[in-house]
Design a protein around this motif. Structure first.
Motif, PDB file in Angstrom:
ATOM      1  N   GLN A  29      13.742   5.036  -1.871  1.00 34.65           N
ATOM      2  CA  GLN A  29      14.148   3.621  -1.503  1.00 34.65           C
ATOM      3  C   GLN A  29      13.013   2.636  -1.730  1.00 34.65           C
ATOM      4  O   GLN A  29      13.322   1.494  -1.468  1.00 34.65           O
ATOM      5  N   ASN A  30      11.743   2.921  -1.613  1.00 37.03           N
ATOM      6  CA  ASN A  30      10.697   2.007  -1.607  1.00 37.03           C
ATOM      7  C   ASN A  30       9.564   2.295  -2.741  1.00 37.03           C
ATOM      8  O   ASN A  30       9.034   3.114  -2.863  1.00 37.03           O
ATOM      9  N   TYR A  31       9.845   1.299  -3.688  1.00 35.77           N
ATOM     10  CA  TYR A  31       8.887   1.381  -5.174  1.00 35.77           C
ATOM     11  C   TYR A  31       9.123   0.164  -5.746  1.00 35.77           C
ATOM     12  O   TYR A  31       9.716  -0.863  -5.327  1.00 35.77           O
ATOM     13  N   ILE A  32       8.013  -0.198  -6.439  1.00 34.74           N
ATOM     14  CA  ILE A  32       7.627  -1.378  -7.301  1.00 34.74           C
ATOM     15  C   ILE A  32       7.523  -0.933  -8.861  1.00 34.74           C
ATOM     16  O   ILE A  32       6.677   0.200  -9.258  1.00 34.74           O
ATOM     17  N   ASN A  33       8.215  -1.671  -9.748  1.00 38.58           N
ATOM     18  CA  ASN A  33       8.097  -1.653 -11.206  1.00 38.58           C
ATOM     19  C   ASN A  33       7.396  -2.904 -11.503  1.00 38.58           C
ATOM     20  O   ASN A  33       7.430  -4.084 -10.779  1.00 38.58           O
ATOM     21  N   VAL A  34       6.667  -2.952 -12.780  1.00 38.37           N
ATOM     22  CA  VAL A  34       5.749  -3.960 -13.183  1.00 38.37           C
ATOM     23  C   VAL A  34       6.207  -4.378 -14.518  1.00 38.37           C
ATOM     24  O   VAL A  34       6.241  -3.300 -15.263  1.00 38.37           O
ATOM     25  N   LEU A  35       5.844  -5.340 -14.895  1.00 39.93           N
ATOM     26  CA  LEU A  35       5.823  -6.137 -16.296  1.00 39.93           C
ATOM     27  C   LEU A  35       4.643  -6.779 -16.018  1.00 39.93           C
ATOM     28  O   LEU A  35       4.601  -8.041 -15.431  1.00 39.93           O
ATOM     29  N   SER A  36       3.990  -6.745 -17.259  1.00 37.75           N
ATOM     30  CA  SER A  36       2.591  -7.620 -17.555  1.00 37.75           C
ATOM     31  C   SER A  36       2.342  -7.351 -18.894  1.00 37.75           C
ATOM     32  O   SER A  36       2.878  -6.592 -19.593  1.00 37.75           O
ATOM     33  N   ALA A  37       1.124  -7.972 -19.490  1.00 36.13           N
ATOM     34  CA  ALA A  37       0.526  -7.865 -20.675  1.00 36.13           C
ATOM     35  C   ALA A  37       0.303  -6.423 -21.120  1.00 36.13           C
ATOM     36  O   ALA A  37       0.180  -6.167 -22.080  1.00 36.13           O
ATOM     37  N   GLN A  38      -0.164  -5.806 -20.255  1.00 28.33           N
ATOM     38  CA  GLN A  38      -0.393  -4.402 -20.268  1.00 28.33           C
ATOM     39  C   GLN A  38       0.981  -3.489 -20.795  1.00 28.33           C
ATOM     40  O   GLN A  38       0.572  -2.401 -21.258  1.00 28.33           O
ATOM     41  N   THR A  39       2.047  -3.978 -20.451  1.00 27.74           N
ATOM     42  CA  THR A  39       3.151  -3.013 -20.845  1.00 27.74           C
ATOM     43  C   THR A  39       4.082  -3.799 -21.966  1.00 27.74           C
ATOM     44  O   THR A  39       4.887  -3.358 -22.618  1.00 27.74           O
ATOM     45  N   PHE A  52      11.558  -2.941  -4.652  1.00 29.64           N
ATOM     46  CA  PHE A  52      12.677  -2.263  -3.752  1.00 29.64           C
ATOM     47  C   PHE A  52      12.242  -1.927  -2.613  1.00 29.64           C
ATOM     48  O   PHE A  52      11.110  -1.130  -2.610  1.00 29.64           O
ATOM     49  N   LEU A  53      13.071  -2.148  -1.487  1.00 26.82           N
ATOM     50  CA  LEU A  53      12.529  -1.984  -0.131  1.00 26.82           C
ATOM     51  C   LEU A  53      13.742  -1.559   0.748  1.00 26.82           C
ATOM     52  O   LEU A  53      14.811  -1.897   0.756  1.00 26.82           O
ATOM     53  N   SER A  54      13.503  -0.456   1.726  1.00 23.10           N
ATOM     54  CA  SER A  54      14.284  -0.325   2.823  1.00 23.10           C
ATOM     55  C   SER A  54      13.792  -1.154   4.018  1.00 23.10           C
ATOM     56  O   SER A  54      12.737  -1.747   4.124  1.00 23.10           O
ATOM     57  N   GLN A  55      14.930  -1.308   5.016  1.00 19.69           N
ATOM     58  CA  GLN A  55      14.730  -2.097   6.119  1.00 19.69           C
ATOM     59  C   GLN A  55      13.392  -1.522   6.914  1.00 19.69           C
ATOM     60  O   GLN A  55      12.975  -0.432   7.379  1.00 19.69           O
ATOM     61  N   GLY A  56      12.415  -2.788   7.135  1.00 18.99           N
ATOM     62  CA  GLY A  56      11.513  -2.621   8.071  1.00 18.99           C
ATOM     63  C   GLY A  56      10.020  -2.113   7.171  1.00 18.99           C
ATOM     64  O   GLY A  56       8.936  -2.254   7.743  1.00 18.99           O
ATOM     65  N   SER A  57      10.243  -1.863   5.911  1.00 20.88           N
ATOM     66  CA  SER A  57       9.365  -1.759   4.777  1.00 20.88           C
ATOM     67  C   SER A  57       8.463  -2.983   4.428  1.00 20.88           C
ATOM     68  O   SER A  57       9.000  -3.924   4.548  1.00 20.88           O
ATOM     69  N   VAL A  58       7.192  -2.745   4.540  1.00 24.57           N
ATOM     70  CA  VAL A  58       6.327  -3.977   4.143  1.00 24.57           C
ATOM     71  C   VAL A  58       5.639  -3.802   2.740  1.00 24.57           C
ATOM     72  O   VAL A  58       4.903  -2.858   2.584  1.00 24.57           O
ATOM     73  N   VAL A  59       5.695  -4.968   2.120  1.00 25.54           N
ATOM     74  CA  VAL A  59       4.572  -4.960   1.104  1.00 25.54           C
ATOM     75  C   VAL A  59       3.239  -5.564   1.784  1.00 25.54           C
ATOM     76  O   VAL A  59       3.130  -6.412   2.301  1.00 25.54           O
ATOM     77  N   LEU A 161      -9.237   3.604  11.662  1.00 25.65           N
ATOM     78  CA  LEU A 161      -8.973   3.198  10.372  1.00 25.65           C
ATOM     79  C   LEU A 161      -9.219   4.511   9.274  1.00 25.65           C
ATOM     80  O   LEU A 161      -8.677   4.469   8.245  1.00 25.65           O
ATOM     81  N   ALA A 162      -9.247   5.846   9.847  1.00 21.60           N
ATOM     82  CA  ALA A 162      -9.514   6.970   9.397  1.00 21.60           C
ATOM     83  C   ALA A 162      -8.219   7.316   8.338  1.00 21.60           C
ATOM     84  O   ALA A 162      -8.263   7.925   7.434  1.00 21.60           O
ATOM     85  N   PRO A 163      -6.999   7.082   9.047  1.00 23.09           N
ATOM     86  CA  PRO A 163      -5.693   7.374   8.007  1.00 23.09           C
ATOM     87  C   PRO A 163      -5.622   6.793   6.938  1.00 23.09           C
ATOM     88  O   PRO A 163      -4.767   6.941   6.162  1.00 23.09           O
ATOM     89  N   ILE A 164      -6.384   5.511   6.806  1.00 25.29           N
ATOM     90  CA  ILE A 164      -6.284   4.694   5.648  1.00 25.29           C
ATOM     91  C   ILE A 164      -7.127   5.261   4.541  1.00 25.29           C
ATOM     92  O   ILE A 164      -8.442   4.837   4.323  1.00 25.29           O
ATOM     93  N   ARG A 165      -6.621   6.202   3.780  1.00 24.21           N
ATOM     94  CA  ARG A 165      -7.375   6.754   2.881  1.00 24.21           C
ATOM     95  C   ARG A 165      -6.956   6.480   1.536  1.00 24.21           C
ATOM     96  O   ARG A 165      -7.656   7.114   0.453  1.00 24.21           O
ATOM     97  N   MET A 166      -6.149   5.607   1.091  1.00 27.70           N
ATOM     98  CA  MET A 166      -5.896   5.374  -0.132  1.00 27.70           C
ATOM     99  C   MET A 166      -4.950   3.746  -0.019  1.00 27.70           C
ATOM    100  O   MET A 166      -4.689   3.222   0.900  1.00 27.70           O
ATOM    101  N   SER A 167      -4.890   3.439  -1.217  1.00 19.49           N
ATOM    102  CA  SER A 167      -3.982   1.879  -1.360  1.00 19.49           C
ATOM    103  C   SER A 167      -2.683   2.318  -0.922  1.00 19.49           C
ATOM    104  O   SER A 167      -1.792   3.118  -1.442  1.00 19.49           O
ATOM    105  N   THR A 168      -2.025   1.084   0.268  1.00 17.86           N
ATOM    106  CA  THR A 168      -0.912   1.500   0.717  1.00 17.86           C
ATOM    107  C   THR A 168       0.197   0.802  -0.142  1.00 17.86           C
ATOM    108  O   THR A 168       1.357   1.454  -0.098  1.00 17.86           O
ATOM    109  N   PHE A 169       0.124  -0.288  -0.613  1.00 16.54           N
ATOM    110  CA  PHE A 169       0.870  -1.001  -1.289  1.00 16.54           C
ATOM    111  C   PHE A 169       2.387  -1.331  -0.473  1.00 16.54           C
ATOM    112  O   PHE A 169       2.463  -2.485   0.043  1.00 16.54           O
ATOM    113  N   ILE A 170       3.210  -0.414  -0.256  1.00 14.94           N
ATOM    114  CA  ILE A 170       4.243  -0.246   0.640  1.00 14.94           C
ATOM    115  C   ILE A 170       4.076   0.345   2.049  1.00 14.94           C
ATOM    116  O   ILE A 170       3.948   1.709   1.961  1.00 14.94           O
TER     117      ILE A 170
END
Length: 226
Positions: A29-39, A52-59, A161-170
């Motif tokens: 329910q929570n994902y991002i597609n991209v269109l750029s000059a790389q694609t 695309f997001l579900s209620q309460g999800s944050v970019v 901050l220890a739980p933040i081990r990767m890029s979150t995005f959503i």
């Protein structure tokens, strides 16, 4: 920006299916597609994210150092917030289908889904929008620098901050329960089509390192790019 391409070349692309260009997946329910000059290598000064997001999800909070962003609501509802760096005022704009919010280049901002099945399109005036994510700032800035600069307890800061081990995005992360991240996943969630800034942990090639065959020019700089 003027794009100089050999339009007689069979390598020039004029069609792309954004559904196949996954930037990030948290869950179904929570994902991002991209269109750029790389694609789509014939793009000039435009690109987009299909969100695309579900209620309460944050970019997550972030900024684009090379592009302004126009957020268009296709379905559902969201709040778009930013900090105006000239006034230091936080502004929030609720948007529903057909409404937009414009975010000038380099402004710190974030989006929150107010309903399930929220669909946003973020449009950029750059062929490859670059991004700086709050999760990367928090996890990559040395804790001793943060603690000393802001007069914080370093041990408490490191624990927080220890739980933040990767890029979150959503956010929140899929493994977050009542504000705590449980058993962080050992690998970065699915990410497509950007380049990591500077020295970071290597990720497999399917995460989007390098250029597609026939890409007519190289992206600039060492920043993360969609």
């Amino acid at each position: 920006m003027t794009l100089y391409l050999d339009y007689k070349s069979p390598l020039i692309q004029y069609f792309d299916d954004v559904n196949n260009n996954r930037l990030f997946t948290r869950d179904n329910q929570n994902y991002i597609n991209v269109l750029s000059a790389q694609t789509l290598n014939s793009l000039d000064n435009t690109s987009l994210l299909d969100i695309f997001l579900s209620q309460g999800s944050v970019v997550e909070p972030h900024y684009h150092q090379n592009a302004a962003e126009l957020v268009y609501c296709v379905a559902g509802a969201a709040s778009v917030s930013f900090i105006n760096p000239f006034t230091n005022v936080v502004s929030t704009y609720p948007i529903t289908p057909g409404q937009v919010t414009n975010i000038p280049q380099g402004w710190w901002h974030w989006e929150v889904a107010l309903t399930d099945n929220t669909h946003l399109i973020a449009i950029f005036n750059a062929p490859i929008p670059e991004v700086i994510l709050a999760s990367d700032i928090l996890r990559l800035t040395p804790s001793n620098v943060m603690a000393h600069t802001y007069c914080l307890n370093e041990a408490q800061l490191r624990e927080t901050l220890a739980p933040i081990r990767m890029s979150t995005f959503i956010g929140p992360p899929a493994n977050c329960y009542q504000g705590y991240v449980q058993s962080p996943p050992p690998v970065q969630p699915e990410v497509y089509g950007y380049q990591l800034p500077g020295p970071s942990a290597p990720m497999p090639s399917q995460y989007g390192y390098g250029q597609p065959q026939g890409f007519p020019y190289a992206p600039q700089g060492q920043y993360r790019q969609f």
